[in-house]
Motif scaffolding. Structure first.
Motif, PDB file in Angstrom:
ATOM      1  N   SER A 105       0.849  -1.190   0.000  1.00 19.17           N
ATOM      2  CA  SER A 105       0.000   0.000   0.000  1.00 19.17           C
ATOM      3  C   SER A 105       0.884   1.240   0.000  1.00 19.17           C
ATOM      4  CB  SER A 105      -0.936   0.007   1.211  1.00 19.17           C
ATOM      5  OG  SER A 105      -0.180  -0.046   2.401  1.00 19.17           O
ATOM      6  N   LYS A 106       0.329   2.297  -0.519  1.00 20.47           N
ATOM      7  CA  LYS A 106       1.009   3.591  -0.508  1.00 20.47           C
ATOM      8  C   LYS A 106       0.531   4.346   0.717  1.00 20.47           C
ATOM      9  CE  LYS A 106       2.974   3.705  -4.707  1.00 20.47           C
ATOM     10  NZ  LYS A 106       4.335   3.985  -4.986  1.00 20.47           N
ATOM     11  N   SER A 108      -0.693   7.437   2.423  1.00 19.00           N
ATOM     12  CA  SER A 108      -1.347   8.627   1.883  1.00 19.00           C
ATOM     13  C   SER A 108      -0.553   9.887   2.201  1.00 19.00           C
ATOM     14  CB  SER A 108      -2.774   8.748   2.419  1.00 19.00           C
ATOM     15  OG  SER A 108      -2.744   8.865   3.816  1.00 19.00           O
ATOM     16  N   GLY A 109      -0.458  10.731   1.208  1.00 17.63           N
ATOM     17  CA  GLY A 109       0.259  11.986   1.362  1.00 17.63           C
ATOM     18  C   GLY A 109       1.778  11.847   1.220  1.00 17.63           C
ATOM     19  N   HIS A 110       2.258  10.617   1.004  1.00 17.43           N
ATOM     20  CA  HIS A 110       3.697  10.376   0.857  1.00 17.43           C
ATOM     21  C   HIS A 110       3.927   9.519  -0.376  1.00 17.43           C
ATOM     22  CE1 HIS A 110       4.674  11.869   4.881  1.00 17.43           C
ATOM     23  NE2 HIS A 110       3.604  11.224   5.305  1.00 17.43           N
TER      24      HIS A 110
END
Length: 167
Positions: A105-106, A108-110
């Protein structure tokens, strides 16, 4: 310098990439297990590579079986490389460890990518950087912030009992 020549192809093995990093300890551990050493020598397998310092912090393992499973958690099956590289959450990322997949997963915001054991504890590792070969035997080395821990596996059977509500 008037002219600079670059070779068309450079063939660098996965083991050479690992040995050029600070994680030679991983190769030393892998050399005890023919299946793992073979996977690292075969083309198309990729690896999640913790740093030497983070490997030293682990301490000891209960047995060779435990060490082998630990190492297998860090080797990515060729069929899952695209899922890991693209961080597609649709499919599990298959490791060399039997029946253990990772999810990606990524954050969020990075731009950070986070890996967890599928169905395991809510712990994970961050991918710090990656490097891939450009030859027909496509494989990658993913530097991770710490090793994937065997303690994150959820080996407990969970039984659920549905009870009808009491009025």
């Amino acid at each position: 310098i008037e002219t600079l020549f670059f070779p068309e192809n450079v063939d660098i093995s996965l083991q050479k990439i690992i040995s050029s990093s600070d994680s030679e300890l991983f190769l030393k551990f892998a050399s005890f297990f023919p299946e793992i050493e073979s996977a690292l020598n075969l083309k198309n397998y990729s690896i999640l590579l913790p740093s030497h310092a983070s490997l030293e912090k682990i301490g000891s393992f209960d047995s060779n079986t435990t060490l082998e499973k630990f190492l297998k958690l860090h080797i990515i099956h060729p069929s899952s490389l695209k899922s890991l590289y693209d961080c597609s959450s649709n499919s599990g990322i298959q490791t060399l460890a039997e029946n253990i997949n990772l999810t990606c997963s990524k954050i969020s915001g990075h731009r950070d990518t986070f890996l967890q054991i599928d169905g395991g504890a809510d712990n994970g590792v961050r991918i710090l950087s990656r490097g891939c070969t450009d030859s027909e035997s496509y494989n990658c080395v993913f530097a991770i912030d710490r090793p994937i821990s065997l303690s994150w596996l959820d080996n407990h059977q969970h039984y659920h009992l549905n009870l009808q509500g009491v009025a």
